[in-house]
Design a protein around this motif. Structure first.
Motif, PDB file in Angstrom:
ATOM      1  N   THR A  97      51.023  36.985  35.662  1.00 23.31           N
ATOM      2  CA  THR A  97      49.934  36.470  36.483  1.00 23.31           C
ATOM      3  C   THR A  97      50.251  35.065  36.985  1.00 23.31           C
ATOM      4  OG1 THR A  97      48.382  37.731  35.155  1.00 23.31           O
ATOM      5  CG2 THR A  97      47.469  36.029  36.553  1.00 23.31           C
TER       6      THR A  97
ATOM      7  N   SER B 262      35.568  31.994  40.679  1.00 25.43           N
ATOM      8  CA  SER B 262      36.000  33.238  40.026  1.00 25.43           C
ATOM      9  C   SER B 262      37.481  33.169  39.677  1.00 25.43           C
ATOM     10  CB  SER B 262      35.715  34.440  40.934  1.00 25.43           C
ATOM     11  OG  SER B 262      36.584  34.450  42.054  1.00 25.43           O
TER      12      SER B 262
ATOM     13  N   ARG C 209      39.236  32.867  35.673  1.00 25.15           N
ATOM     14  CA  ARG C 209      40.282  33.790  35.224  1.00 25.15           C
ATOM     15  C   ARG C 209      41.565  33.057  34.845  1.00 25.15           C
ATOM     16  NH1 ARG C 209      39.010  36.711  40.146  1.00 25.15           N
ATOM     17  NH2 ARG C 209      41.229  36.755  40.697  1.00 25.15           N
TER      18      ARG C 209
ATOM     19  N   GLY D 263      40.117  48.271  42.342  1.00 21.43           N
ATOM     20  CA  GLY D 263      39.485  48.403  41.036  1.00 21.43           C
ATOM     21  C   GLY D 263      38.854  49.764  40.830  1.00 21.43           C
TER      22      GLY D 263
ATOM     23  N   THR E   7      36.858  39.582  45.078  1.00 27.85           N
ATOM     24  CA  THR E   7      37.327  39.369  43.702  1.00 27.85           C
ATOM     25  C   THR E   7      38.360  40.408  43.305  1.00 27.85           C
ATOM     26  OG1 THR E   7      35.194  38.394  43.087  1.00 27.85           O
ATOM     27  CG2 THR E   7      36.611  39.167  41.301  1.00 27.85           C
ATOM     28  N   GLU E   8      38.079  41.683  43.589  1.00 25.57           N
ATOM     29  CA  GLU E   8      39.010  42.741  43.213  1.00 25.57           C
ATOM     30  C   GLU E   8      40.319  42.627  43.989  1.00 25.57           C
ATOM     31  OE1 GLU E   8      38.691  44.647  40.738  1.00 25.57           O
ATOM     32  OE2 GLU E   8      36.625  44.090  40.277  1.00 25.57           O
TER      33      GLU E   8
ATOM     34  N   SER F 237      41.632  39.840  45.113  1.00 27.90           N
ATOM     35  CA  SER F 237      42.377  38.695  44.580  1.00 27.90           C
ATOM     36  C   SER F 237      43.033  39.049  43.252  1.00 27.90           C
ATOM     37  CB  SER F 237      41.459  37.485  44.417  1.00 27.90           C
ATOM     38  OG  SER F 237      40.476  37.708  43.408  1.00 27.90           O
ATOM     39  N   ARG F 238      42.391  39.918  42.471  1.00 28.71           N
ATOM     40  CA  ARG F 238      43.022  40.372  41.221  1.00 28.71           C
ATOM     41  C   ARG F 238      44.330  41.088  41.515  1.00 28.71           C
ATOM     42  NH1 ARG F 238      39.766  40.197  36.657  1.00 28.71           N
ATOM     43  NH2 ARG F 238      37.532  39.866  37.049  1.00 28.71           N
ATOM     44  N   TRP F 239      44.302  41.913  42.548  1.00 26.81           N
ATOM     45  CA  TRP F 239      45.518  42.660  42.886  1.00 26.81           C
ATOM     46  C   TRP F 239      46.579  41.727  43.467  1.00 26.81           C
ATOM     47  CZ3 TRP F 239      48.103  43.564  47.496  1.00 26.81           C
ATOM     48  CH2 TRP F 239      49.110  44.538  47.441  1.00 26.81           C
TER      49      TRP F 239
ATOM     50  N   GLU G 194      47.130  40.615  38.703  1.00 25.21           N
ATOM     51  CA  GLU G 194      46.340  40.904  37.511  1.00 25.21           C
ATOM     52  C   GLU G 194      46.155  42.411  37.325  1.00 25.21           C
ATOM     53  OE1 GLU G 194      42.945  37.898  36.790  1.00 25.21           O
ATOM     54  OE2 GLU G 194      43.269  37.847  38.964  1.00 25.21           O
ATOM     55  N   ARG G 195      46.558  43.156  38.322  1.00 28.09           N
ATOM     56  CA  ARG G 195      46.441  44.617  38.248  1.00 28.09           C
ATOM     57  C   ARG G 195      47.586  45.221  39.067  1.00 28.09           C
ATOM     58  NH1 ARG G 195      41.286  45.046  39.616  1.00 28.09           N
ATOM     59  NH2 ARG G 195      41.753  45.220  41.831  1.00 28.09           N
TER      60      ARG G 195
ATOM     61  N   GLY H 174      45.908  42.267  32.827  1.00 23.73           N
ATOM     62  CA  GLY H 174      45.242  40.986  33.060  1.00 23.73           C
ATOM     63  C   GLY H 174      45.270  40.112  31.827  1.00 23.73           C
TER      64      GLY H 174
END
Length: 437
Positions: free
Chosen positions: A29, A52, A56, A174, A279-280, A282-284, A288-289, A328
């Motif tokens: 990450t 957010s 994290r 997600g 948010t989802e 940005s996780r990708w 983070e995923r 994550g």
């Protein structure tokens, strides 16, 4: 001087574990992110999105895009793992940052989020073009939709549109479905057909078009219908990830908190899907995923445990690899039924789907082909939303030695018979020729 040397030695010993931990490859990450803004007011108007990220564990460094002290690297090392460009109107970056350095930053495996709007400069458009995305050439054009607009923002121009045409991928967006539509106000773009790495994440409806809302048509719009992409992502071959949005407002607190009702629908949502969507995504983007790693690649002959220096033709072998996915917080076993291994020399002689024990271990067995040379075990795994795996391990294959062949081959019995029958016939002919009067 001696005291200073002793102090420096013990300080290095104490800091060594911390240094090793900070540069550990076990955590994929990105943690250090440079955020470039047109105006520092964006820091507060988009604070929910930034908060957010910080919650994290990301370290955000906010700077104005024209700050003369901007630098992505120092002494050959990158200072940041990710870059967020919330500066659509910037015409020239400050410091040593320019178009080439942004492209080089991505080429080195780092991640990028770029948000534009109707004020997008040529610099921002050029960066998007380098990533495989082309914004509408008309600088004053915006996406307009007279069918799928948001009722709350419809004052006749219908530039605040409501879209729910998401990409069908749980890895990117997600596992939890985004129920409310996303509010979008900005410019549209198309994907470069030559670039297969670019994907539409949020598309416009079939009734949308791109034009200047303040002027009358003099010619048909160049961008129409569902070919208009509102938000796109790029999964580069080096596993760098890019998010390109035609709307900076999409990430704003105002649209995060705003209710939404799509035109023609009686359903009114108290909150738009913008926050969940951003948010989802940005996780990708920040790994983070959907981030995979392969470890413990090994192979051996059936019944053995040691990896040989070479194989012989027709040997029976086993191949193993462990694949894990970053959740994550930790590495979890990756479970799939489409991982394949090739036994390759110029072309694949063996192609097999690898079985899994559901705990991260993938394994298979096969017979070495009756061809000798230098082969490779190759795993090339490419799946939507996941980082690519490209594994290769070289191994030579030799033929039988002269003393390893079978003495008598069943398939050669006719040849053996013909040889012995020829010798017997010659012997009988000789006896008859010598003693017959």
């Amino acid at each position: 001087m001696a005291k200073f040397s002793i102090f420096f030695f013990f300080t290095s010993i104490l800091l060594l574990p911390l240094l090793c931990n900070s540069f550990s490859p076990e955590n994929p990450t990105d943690k250090r992110i440079l955020v470039l803004l047109d105006d520092l007011a964006i820091k507060s108007s988009h604070s929910i999105f930034f908060k957010s990220l910080q919650q994290r564990g990301f370290q955000l460094d906010f700077k104005l895009a024209d700050d003369p002290k901007i630098s992505l690297h120092r002494y050959g090392q990158y200072l940041y793992d990710g870059l967020i460009l919330f500066s659509p109107s910037i015409t020239k970056f400050g410091g040593s940052l320019d178009l080439a350095s942004v492209v080089e930053f991505v080429d080195s495996g780092h991640d990028l989020i770029l948000a534009a709007d109707s004020s997008a400069s040529d610099l921002i458009r050029d960066i998007a073009t380098e990533c495989g995305v082309d914004f509408d050439e008309d600088s004053s054009a915006m996406v307009i939709d007279h069918t799928s607009y948001a009722v709350s923002g419809s004052e006749g121009d219908h530039i605040l549109i409501s879209s729910d045409d998401f990409i069908n991928s749980n890895v990117i967006l997600g596992n939890k479905m985004i129920e409310a539509p996303v509010l979008f106000k900005g410019i549209g773009h198309t994907l470069n057909p030559v670039n297969s790495q670019v994907l539409k994440v949020l598309s416009a409806s079939s009734s949308a078009y791109s034009a200047n809302p303040e002027t009358k048509f003099t010619s048909p719009p160049s961008l129409t219908g569902s070919k208009i992409s509102l938000v796109s992502v790029v999964q580069a071959r080096n596993n760098a990830r890019i998010l390109i949005s035609g709307s900076l407002d999409l990430f704003s607190n105002r649209l995060f908190r705003s209710g939404v009702q799509k035109a023609g629908s009686l359903t009114k949502y108290p909150k738009s899907g913008n926050e969940q969507f951003a948010t989802e995504l940005s996780r990708w983007v920040f790994h983070e995923r959907g981030h995979l790693k392969a470890v413990n690649v090994r192979h051996n002959k059936v019944g053995e445990t040691d990896e040989p220096a070479m194989y012989r033709i027709n040997d029976d072998l086993e191949y193993f690899v462990e694949i894990y996915e970053w959740s994550g917080t930790s590495w979890e076993p990756y479970v799939a039924d489409d991982v394949q291994v090739q036994f390759y020399m110029m072309s694949p002689y063996v192609l097999k789907t690898i079985s899994t024990d559901q705990k991260g271990l993938y394994y298979t067995s096969f017979k070495v082909p009756d061809v000798y040379g230098v082969f490779q075990f190759k795993v090339e795994y490419h799946r939507l939303g996941y980082t690519s795996l490209n594994l290769a391990k070289q191994i030579p294959v030799r033929p039988f030695r002269h003393n390893e062949y079978e003495r008598f081959l069943t398939a050669a019995f006719p040849y053996y018979g013909s040889s012995f029958s020829t010798m017997a016939g010659f012997f009988v002919f000789t006896i008859i020729y010598l003693y017959n009067k």
